[in-house]
Write an enzyme that holds these catalytic residues in place. Structure first.
Site, mmCIF file in Angstrom:
data_model
loop_
_atom_site.group_PDB
_atom_site.id
_atom_site.type_symbol
_atom_site.label_atom_id
_atom_site.label_comp_id
_atom_site.label_asym_id
_atom_site.label_seq_id
_atom_site.Cartn_x
_atom_site.Cartn_y
_atom_site.Cartn_z
ATOM 1 N N LEU A 100 2.614 1.825 9.626
ATOM 2 C CA LEU A 100 1.351 2.481 9.947
ATOM 3 C C LEU A 100 0.285 1.409 9.787
ATOM 4 O O LEU A 100 0.304 0.656 8.811
ATOM 5 C CB LEU A 100 1.070 3.645 8.986
ATOM 6 C CG LEU A 100 1.664 5.012 9.296
ATOM 7 C CD1 LEU A 100 1.348 5.983 8.165
ATOM 8 C CD2 LEU A 100 1.130 5.569 10.618
ATOM 9 N N ASP A 101 -0.644 1.352 10.707
ATOM 10 C CA ASP A 101 -1.721 0.388 10.627
ATOM 11 C C ASP A 101 -2.455 0.521 9.290
ATOM 12 O O ASP A 101 -2.487 1.604 8.693
ATOM 13 C CB ASP A 101 -2.687 0.646 11.786
ATOM 14 C CG ASP A 101 -3.707 -0.450 11.962
ATOM 15 O OD1 ASP A 101 -3.331 -1.521 12.438
ATOM 16 O OD2 ASP A 101 -4.878 -0.230 11.608
ATOM 17 N N LYS A 102 -3.030 -0.562 8.819
ATOM 18 C CA LYS A 102 -3.727 -0.560 7.525
ATOM 19 C C LYS A 102 -4.801 0.516 7.463
ATOM 20 O O LYS A 102 -5.021 1.140 6.416
ATOM 21 C CB LYS A 102 -4.339 -1.939 7.250
ATOM 22 C CG LYS A 102 -4.931 -2.097 5.858
ATOM 23 C CD LYS A 102 -5.357 -3.525 5.589
ATOM 24 C CE LYS A 102 -5.874 -3.681 4.166
ATOM 25 N NZ LYS A 102 -6.243 -5.091 3.865
#
Length: 244
Positions: A100-102
């Site tokens: 998951l993106d930051k």
């Protein structure tokens, strides 16, 4: 019986097969004292070292889920101070399944089972991931229709998917693909920027009862259900993963 080097490393529980490929490409793996390369095979009795250290003895599989908050990075690189491994602080070596993106939040799995990783990640197995997404500005039916039918990103067109508008600038989307930053790129291609993105389901597992920032182990029933769903899934990597 010979086996591929990346599979041999992942089945030890050291890391996923994709991460094993990166270790090999970075010249950090040797077989019997000789530098290994992508495509190397391991025979019974071979001595495989990563960074000069032997692989750990395989431990009982661990499966856990985290409701990832914004700001945590889905990496096993401990040099990154926001890495997901230190955030959880689990006593055994584990690694995330997909990413998951930051700036994104929500459900992510972690494990020490390299075999299950490839079965879940491979988009050809059509395992669903569900998200709630908010954009910076309202959108109309044309946006929803385009998202459903597929959007041209990264030199290709995304697969058709379920999309439902749930507010002026909010929608629900279910993907079986996992291209890097897929939802964000799809929205950007249609002139919108994602302001929040939350994954609420992977396959049959949801965030229900799991508070933001908290993690828990899978129940035996959940493990059994996932294994049943993966029974006929291919382990072959097709270049896509469980991104967003």
């Amino acid at each position: 019986m010979e086996t591929s080097l990346n599979k041999y490393i992942s089945e030890s529980g050291f890391c996923s097969r994709r991460e094993a490929d990166r270790y090999i490409e970075d010249a950090r793996v040797t077989i019997n004292g000789e530098l290994a390369w992508k495509g190397s095979r391991v025979k019974p009795g071979d001595k495989v070292l990563v960074d000069g250290e032997p692989l750990p003895k395989r431990k009982a599989p661990v499966y856990l889920m985290l409701n990832k908050p914004k700001g945590v990075t889905c990496t096993t690189d401990l040099k990154d101070r926001s890495n997901i491994i230190d955030y959880i602080g689990y006593k055994q070596r584990i690694f995330p399944i997909g990413r998951l993106d930051k700036l994104s939040e929500g459900l992510i799995f972690l494990t020490n089972d390299g075999d299950i990783v490839n079965k879940i990640l491979r988009s050809g197995n059509n395992h669903e991931k569900e998200y709630i997404v908010t954009t910076d500005e309202p959108f109309g039916l044309d946006f929803v229709k385009a998202m459903r039918e597929g959007v041209r990103i990264q030199g290709g067109k995304t697969k058709p998917c379920f999309v439902k508008q749930e507010g002026p600038n909010r929608f629900r989307i279910i993907l079986t693909q996992g291209l890097n930053r897929q939802i964000r790129r799809m929205c950007e291609a249609l002139g919108h920027r994602v302001s929040s993105l939350k994954r609420i389901r992977i396959m049959n597992i949801t965030l229900a009862g799991l508070a933001p920032g908290k993690w828990r182990l899978f129940t035996p029933a959940e493990i059994e259900a996932i294994q049943a769903m993966l029974k006929d899934s291919s382990k072959t990597d097709d270049g896509e993963g469980m991104g967003e």
